[in-house]
Each structure stands twice: as structure tokens, then as C-alpha cells.
Design a protein around this motif. Structure first.
Motif, PDB file in Angstrom:
ATOM      1  N   VAL A 267       0.854  -1.196   0.000  1.00  0.00           N
ATOM      2  CA  VAL A 267       0.000   0.000   0.000  1.00  0.00           C
ATOM      3  C   VAL A 267       0.884   1.237   0.000  1.00  0.00           C
ATOM      4  CG1 VAL A 267      -1.871   1.228   1.171  1.00  0.00           C
ATOM      5  CG2 VAL A 267      -1.724  -1.271   1.340  1.00  0.00           C
ATOM      6  N   VAL A 268       0.520   2.222  -0.827  1.00  0.00           N
ATOM      7  CA  VAL A 268       1.229   3.499  -0.838  1.00  0.00           C
ATOM      8  C   VAL A 268       0.275   4.610  -0.434  1.00  0.00           C
ATOM      9  CG1 VAL A 268       2.852   2.779  -2.634  1.00  0.00           C
ATOM     10  CG2 VAL A 268       0.725   3.942  -3.287  1.00  0.00           C
ATOM     11  N   LEU A 269       0.815   5.652   0.149  1.00  0.00           N
ATOM     12  CA  LEU A 269       0.055   6.873   0.382  1.00  0.00           C
ATOM     13  C   LEU A 269       0.259   7.755  -0.836  1.00  0.00           C
ATOM     14  CD1 LEU A 269      -1.662   8.323   2.592  1.00  0.00           C
ATOM     15  CD2 LEU A 269       0.421   9.599   3.149  1.00  0.00           C
ATOM     16  N   ALA A 270      -0.826   8.265  -1.413  1.00  0.00           N
ATOM     17  CA  ALA A 270      -0.735   9.002  -2.678  1.00  0.00           C
ATOM     18  C   ALA A 270      -1.487  10.323  -2.611  1.00  0.00           C
ATOM     19  CB  ALA A 270      -1.296   8.150  -3.825  1.00  0.00           C
ATOM     20  N   TRP A 271      -0.912  11.324  -3.272  1.00  0.00           N
ATOM     21  CA  TRP A 271      -1.593  12.599  -3.463  1.00  0.00           C
ATOM     22  C   TRP A 271      -1.128  13.191  -4.787  1.00  0.00           C
ATOM     23  CZ3 TRP A 271       2.026  11.643   0.325  1.00  0.00           C
ATOM     24  CH2 TRP A 271       3.224  12.350   0.280  1.00  0.00           C
ATOM     25  N   ALA A 272      -1.831  14.192  -5.277  1.00  0.00           N
ATOM     26  CA  ALA A 272      -1.543  14.746  -6.599  1.00  0.00           C
ATOM     27  C   ALA A 272      -0.152  15.367  -6.634  1.00  0.00           C
ATOM     28  CB  ALA A 272      -2.592  15.791  -6.975  1.00  0.00           C
ATOM     29  N   GLU A 273       0.578  15.115  -7.720  1.00  0.00           N
ATOM     30  CA  GLU A 273       1.896  15.704  -7.884  1.00  0.00           C
ATOM     31  C   GLU A 273       1.798  17.226  -7.864  1.00  0.00           C
ATOM     32  OE1 GLU A 273       3.475  14.211 -11.514  1.00  0.00           O
ATOM     33  OE2 GLU A 273       4.261  12.360 -10.613  1.00  0.00           O
ATOM     34  N   GLY A 274       2.741  17.854  -7.198  1.00  0.00           N
ATOM     35  CA  GLY A 274       2.771  19.307  -7.144  1.00  0.00           C
ATOM     36  C   GLY A 274       1.892  19.905  -6.066  1.00  0.00           C
ATOM     37  N   THR A 275       1.182  19.081  -5.313  1.00  0.00           N
ATOM     38  CA  THR A 275       0.310  19.597  -4.263  1.00  0.00           C
ATOM     39  C   THR A 275       1.143  20.260  -3.166  1.00  0.00           C
ATOM     40  OG1 THR A 275      -1.428  17.973  -4.630  1.00  0.00           O
ATOM     41  CG2 THR A 275      -1.325  18.955  -2.456  1.00  0.00           C
ATOM     42  N   ASP A 276       0.763  21.492  -2.797  1.00  0.00           N
ATOM     43  CA  ASP A 276       1.449  22.166  -1.699  1.00  0.00           C
ATOM     44  C   ASP A 276       0.494  22.422  -0.538  1.00  0.00           C
ATOM     45  OD1 ASP A 276      -0.166  24.073  -2.805  1.00  0.00           O
ATOM     46  OD2 ASP A 276       1.408  25.582  -3.080  1.00  0.00           O
ATOM     47  N   ASP A 277      -0.615  21.676  -0.503  1.00  0.00           N
ATOM     48  CA  ASP A 277      -1.600  21.815   0.562  1.00  0.00           C
ATOM     49  C   ASP A 277      -0.955  21.441   1.901  1.00  0.00           C
ATOM     50  OD1 ASP A 277      -3.713  21.553   2.359  1.00  0.00           O
ATOM     51  OD2 ASP A 277      -5.087  20.811   0.831  1.00  0.00           O
ATOM     52  N   PRO A 278      -0.938  22.346   2.867  1.00  0.00           N
ATOM     53  CA  PRO A 278      -0.320  22.024   4.156  1.00  0.00           C
ATOM     54  C   PRO A 278      -1.032  20.884   4.888  1.00  0.00           C
ATOM     55  CG  PRO A 278      -1.517  24.104   4.269  1.00  0.00           C
ATOM     56  CD  PRO A 278      -1.446  23.725   2.830  1.00  0.00           C
ATOM     57  N   LEU A 279      -2.317  20.699   4.647  1.00  0.00           N
ATOM     58  CA  LEU A 279      -3.033  19.602   5.298  1.00  0.00           C
ATOM     59  C   LEU A 279      -2.562  18.257   4.764  1.00  0.00           C
ATOM     60  CD1 LEU A 279      -6.691  20.994   5.447  1.00  0.00           C
ATOM     61  CD2 LEU A 279      -4.829  21.241   7.096  1.00  0.00           C
ATOM     62  N   VAL A 280      -2.366  18.170   3.454  1.00  0.00           N
ATOM     63  CA  VAL A 280      -1.871  16.929   2.856  1.00  0.00           C
ATOM     64  C   VAL A 280      -0.465  16.640   3.352  1.00  0.00           C
ATOM     65  CG1 VAL A 280      -1.181  15.809   0.701  1.00  0.00           C
ATOM     66  CG2 VAL A 280      -3.340  17.074   0.824  1.00  0.00           C
ATOM     67  N   ARG A 281       0.382  17.663   3.367  1.00  0.00           N
ATOM     68  CA  ARG A 281       1.752  17.462   3.838  1.00  0.00           C
ATOM     69  C   ARG A 281       1.766  17.029   5.303  1.00  0.00           C
ATOM     70  NH1 ARG A 281       2.829  22.481   1.288  1.00  0.00           N
ATOM     71  NH2 ARG A 281       3.176  23.415   3.348  1.00  0.00           N
ATOM     72  N   GLY A 282       0.883  17.627   6.108  1.00  0.00           N
ATOM     73  CA  GLY A 282       0.811  17.257   7.515  1.00  0.00           C
ATOM     74  C   GLY A 282       0.338  15.835   7.714  1.00  0.00           C
ATOM     75  N   PHE A 283      -0.634  15.404   6.911  1.00  0.00           N
ATOM     76  CA  PHE A 283      -1.128  14.034   7.032  1.00  0.00           C
ATOM     77  C   PHE A 283      -0.054  13.048   6.603  1.00  0.00           C
ATOM     78  CE2 PHE A 283      -3.478  10.269   5.560  1.00  0.00           C
ATOM     79  CZ  PHE A 283      -4.243  10.017   6.696  1.00  0.00           C
ATOM     80  N   ALA A 284       0.649  13.368   5.534  1.00  0.00           N
ATOM     81  CA  ALA A 284       1.720  12.482   5.070  1.00  0.00           C
ATOM     82  C   ALA A 284       2.807  12.339   6.134  1.00  0.00           C
ATOM     83  CB  ALA A 284       2.321  13.026   3.773  1.00  0.00           C
ATOM     84  N   ARG A 285       3.094  13.423   6.830  1.00  0.00           N
ATOM     85  CA  ARG A 285       4.103  13.369   7.886  1.00  0.00           C
ATOM     86  C   ARG A 285       3.648  12.445   9.024  1.00  0.00           C
ATOM     87  NH1 ARG A 285       4.920  18.218   7.916  1.00  0.00           N
ATOM     88  NH2 ARG A 285       3.388  18.904   9.452  1.00  0.00           N
ATOM     89  N   VAL A 286       2.374  12.517   9.379  1.00  0.00           N
ATOM     90  CA  VAL A 286       1.842  11.646  10.430  1.00  0.00           C
ATOM     91  C   VAL A 286       1.927  10.178  10.004  1.00  0.00           C
ATOM     92  CG1 VAL A 286      -0.277  10.937  11.621  1.00  0.00           C
ATOM     93  CG2 VAL A 286       0.326  13.364  11.484  1.00  0.00           C
ATOM     94  N   VAL A 287       1.500   9.886   8.772  1.00  0.00           N
ATOM     95  CA  VAL A 287       1.534   8.508   8.276  1.00  0.00           C
ATOM     96  C   VAL A 287       2.967   7.999   8.238  1.00  0.00           C
ATOM     97  CG1 VAL A 287       1.086   7.020   6.286  1.00  0.00           C
ATOM     98  CG2 VAL A 287      -0.591   8.757   6.950  1.00  0.00           C
ATOM     99  N   ARG A 288       3.879   8.851   7.775  1.00  0.00           N
ATOM    100  CA  ARG A 288       5.284   8.467   7.673  1.00  0.00           C
ATOM    101  C   ARG A 288       5.852   8.092   9.037  1.00  0.00           C
ATOM    102  NH1 ARG A 288       7.000  13.167   5.643  1.00  0.00           N
ATOM    103  NH2 ARG A 288       6.063  12.675   3.628  1.00  0.00           N
ATOM    104  N   GLU A 289       5.535   8.881  10.050  1.00  0.00           N
ATOM    105  CA  GLU A 289       6.049   8.618  11.395  1.00  0.00           C
ATOM    106  C   GLU A 289       5.441   7.348  11.994  1.00  0.00           C
ATOM    107  OE1 GLU A 289       5.164  12.202  13.437  1.00  0.00           O
ATOM    108  OE2 GLU A 289       6.819  13.340  12.523  1.00  0.00           O
ATOM    109  N   LEU A 290       4.144   7.152  11.796  1.00  0.00           N
ATOM    110  CA  LEU A 290       3.497   5.958  12.332  1.00  0.00           C
ATOM    111  C   LEU A 290       3.999   4.698  11.626  1.00  0.00           C
ATOM    112  CD1 LEU A 290      -0.207   7.168  12.737  1.00  0.00           C
ATOM    113  CD2 LEU A 290       1.455   6.742  14.559  1.00  0.00           C
TER     114      LEU A 290
END
Length: 323
Positions: A267-290
């Protein structure tokens, strides 16, 4: 031409009847008919053929409607992009997933992100049969846990989860008491399928071709997990599933047995290329740490000896799909 007219057009095409479309849009039928005629006049082409049963899109109507759907989706994305800038860290994060997603990581990530961002509403969005990646591209969700294989065009992805696969059987099946089975041992069993998934995705889940070069026996069709549960339980066919499905869809009439010789689900976590949404970046950081924490992304161990016995390892199943 207005977005309102394009919305009317898509609803008329979906309903195939002006009366039903008017009720769905909460407008009068004469007003809707007038709006359609005005649009046809403006475009200079007939979009629908009228008949006693309703309306049928012409060739031009089908093409114009398809473009209207894309325009409305893009309009929604433009509006949402502006709202995110207005809201800042407040607002909404839509997280897509399929069936059991990335197992417990899916739920833990949403909960931890919500704890860190109390002003943000985290909305889970479930999709069927490989559609979560397309939902990211279409703007239906902001980020998604995507089962591989899948079309990752236009997406930024990060691997976050791996888990074994199991076979779902009716509880009285001859193999239900086994501690594990080879994919060749279920080679003559029909597999459930649907036309809603890409062929590459279907073949991977079906392990097609099998190690000996044979093909699966395709069974009945289905469109979602719930339909599959019923058909497996009644003995119509079997299915292959990730281990987490055995916990997320619990039923007393299904038994799960580990598949001993197939590669695991990734399973991969995916979001649109070039997205600079701080909410998406924050969620990815949480998933990465967990996922990096001990046991965070490993997916869970396969059931041990005797786990396939009646009464053990029960749950729902992922539908095997075919185009």
C-alpha cells in the motif's frame, strides 16, 4: 453558458428522463426543459432525442456531457483550492481508502492527525476496486491509501504498508481447517470478480497466471465487499484478501486461511503531484512517522497454525475482480 446549465445536462443524461431529473434538481420540469433547449440553441446542436420514455443522448450529447463532467469537477477543485487558502489550517481533509485500507494504520493516522489539527475535519472516503487512485486525480479526495498495483500517473506516492494475503472460504469448506494453503490448491475453485477494476489489478489479485501457468476459474460477479461476503458465505465462490480484511469485516459464516506462496499486498500513500496543501503534507508526515514506528507499516502477521479452523480468523473479504 453557465455551470448551472452543465450541471443540469449531466443530471438529465444520468436520469434519461426530464421529470426525474427535475425532481432531483428541485426545479420544475418546464424550467428544466427550457434550460435544455436554451443550451442546445446556444451550442447549435441537439443534445438529446425525445421519446415517450424520456430522452436519450445523441452522439453530440454524449461527448458534450463528458466534457461537462470534467468541467464541473475542475470547477469544484478551483473552489476548494480557494477555500483552503481562506481557511488556512482549518477546514477539511478527505482521505480515500479501499476496503480495509492500510489496516490499523489508516485509522490511527486519521486519529493522530485530528488530534494534532483540532480545527480540521478529517473525512474518510471508501472506494471499491482500485478506484481510490482515480479519486485523487479527480479531486474527490485529497490523499489516499492506494492498493498496488494501480495507475499512479500524476500522483506522488510513498510506500507505507505491507501485509500478507489470505483466502476467504465458507466455514464448511474442505480447506477451512488448514493452517495454510498454496494458491495451486484452490486452483479449481471459482473466484468472484467484477468489471469495475483494471485488468492488471484483477490479474494480480487473482494470481493470474498461476505458478504452473494455469488461469483462475472465474466465478460470479460483484460490485462491492458486501456482495462478495454474501456469495462467499453461501458457497458460490472463494476470494483472496489482505489479512486486515479478516478483522474489518467479521462474519461467523466465513473462514480465512493464509495463502503460503503469494506476494503480499503493498500500500502506498498518494496525493496529486505538485500539491502544496499544508493539510496533505501534515497528514503524510503523520503517516510516515506511524509507519516507521515498530510494527507501524508491517501490516500484521499471518494467522498461526490452526487459524483456518472454523471459528478462527473470521471476517469479510476483498472481492476478486475481473474486467
Amino acid at each position: 453558458m453557465e455551470l448551472r446549465q452543465l450541471h443540469y445536462l449531466t443530471v438529465i443524461a444520468e436520469e434519461g428522463n426530464l421529470g426525474r431529473a427535475a425532481r432531483r434538481l428541485f426545479v420544475s420540469q418546464p424550467a428544466l426543459s427550457y434550460a435544455l433547449k436554451s443550451l442546445e440553441t446556444e451550442l447549435g446542436v441537439r443534445l438529446f432525442d425525445r421519446h415517450a420514455g424520456g430522452v436519450t443522448a445523441t452522439a453530440a450529447g454524449r461527448e458534450v456531457t463528458a466534457e461537462a463532467v470534467l468541467t464541473l469537477r475542475q470547477s469544484a477543485r478551483v473552489t476548494e483550492a480557494a477555500r483552503r487558502h481562506v481557511r488556512g489550517e482549518a477546514g477539511e481533509l478527505r482521505v480515500g481508502f479501499e476496503a480495509s485500507g492500510a489496516g490499523e494504520l489508516t485509522t490511527r493516522a486519521r486519529a493522530e492527525f485530528a488530534r494534532l489539527h483540532p480545527g480540521v475535519r478529517v473525512v474518510p472516503k471508501r472506494y471499491d476496486w482500485g478506484q481510490e487512485a482515480e479519486a485523487v486525480r479527480d479531486g474527490g479526495v485529497d490523499v489516499a491509501f492506494v492498493w498496488l498495483p494501480n495507475d499512479l500517473t500524476g500522483l506522488h506516492t510513498e510506500p507505507v504498508h505491507t501485509e500478507p494475503r489470505v483466502v476467504g472460504l465458507p466455514s464448511g469448506h474442505a480447506l477451512a481447517s488448514r493452517a495454510g494453503v498454496s494458491v495451486l490448491e484452490v486452483g479449481n475453485e471459482p473466484l468472484l470478480w467484477t468489471r469495475r477494476a483494471p485488468r492488471e489489478w484483477v490479474d494480480w489479485w487473482a494470481v493470474n497466471p498461476r505458478p504452473d501457468g494455469s488461469s483462475p476459474v472465474w466465478g460470479p460477479t460483484n460490485d462491492n465487499v458486501e456482495e462478495m461476503l454474501e456469495q462467499v458465505a453461501e458457497g458460490a465462490a472463494i476470494c483472496f484478501a489482505p489479512l486486515s480484511m479478516t478483522r474489518y469485516y467479521a462474519r461467523p459464516d466465513l473462514t480465512w486461511v493464509p495463502l503460503t506462496d503469494v506476494e503480499p499486498l503493498r500500500v502506498v500513500l498518494a496525493w496529486a503531484e505538485g500539491t502544496d496543501d499544508p493539510l496533505v503534507r501534515g497528514f503524510a508526515r503523520v503517516v510516515r512517522e506511524l509507519a516507521a514506528a515498530p510494527g507501524g507499516g508491517g501490516g500484521g502477521r499471518a494467522p498461526g497454525a490452526g487459524a483456518g479452523a472454523p471459528g478462527a480468523g473470521r471476517g469479510g473479504c476483498l472481492n476478486l475482480l475481473r474486467v
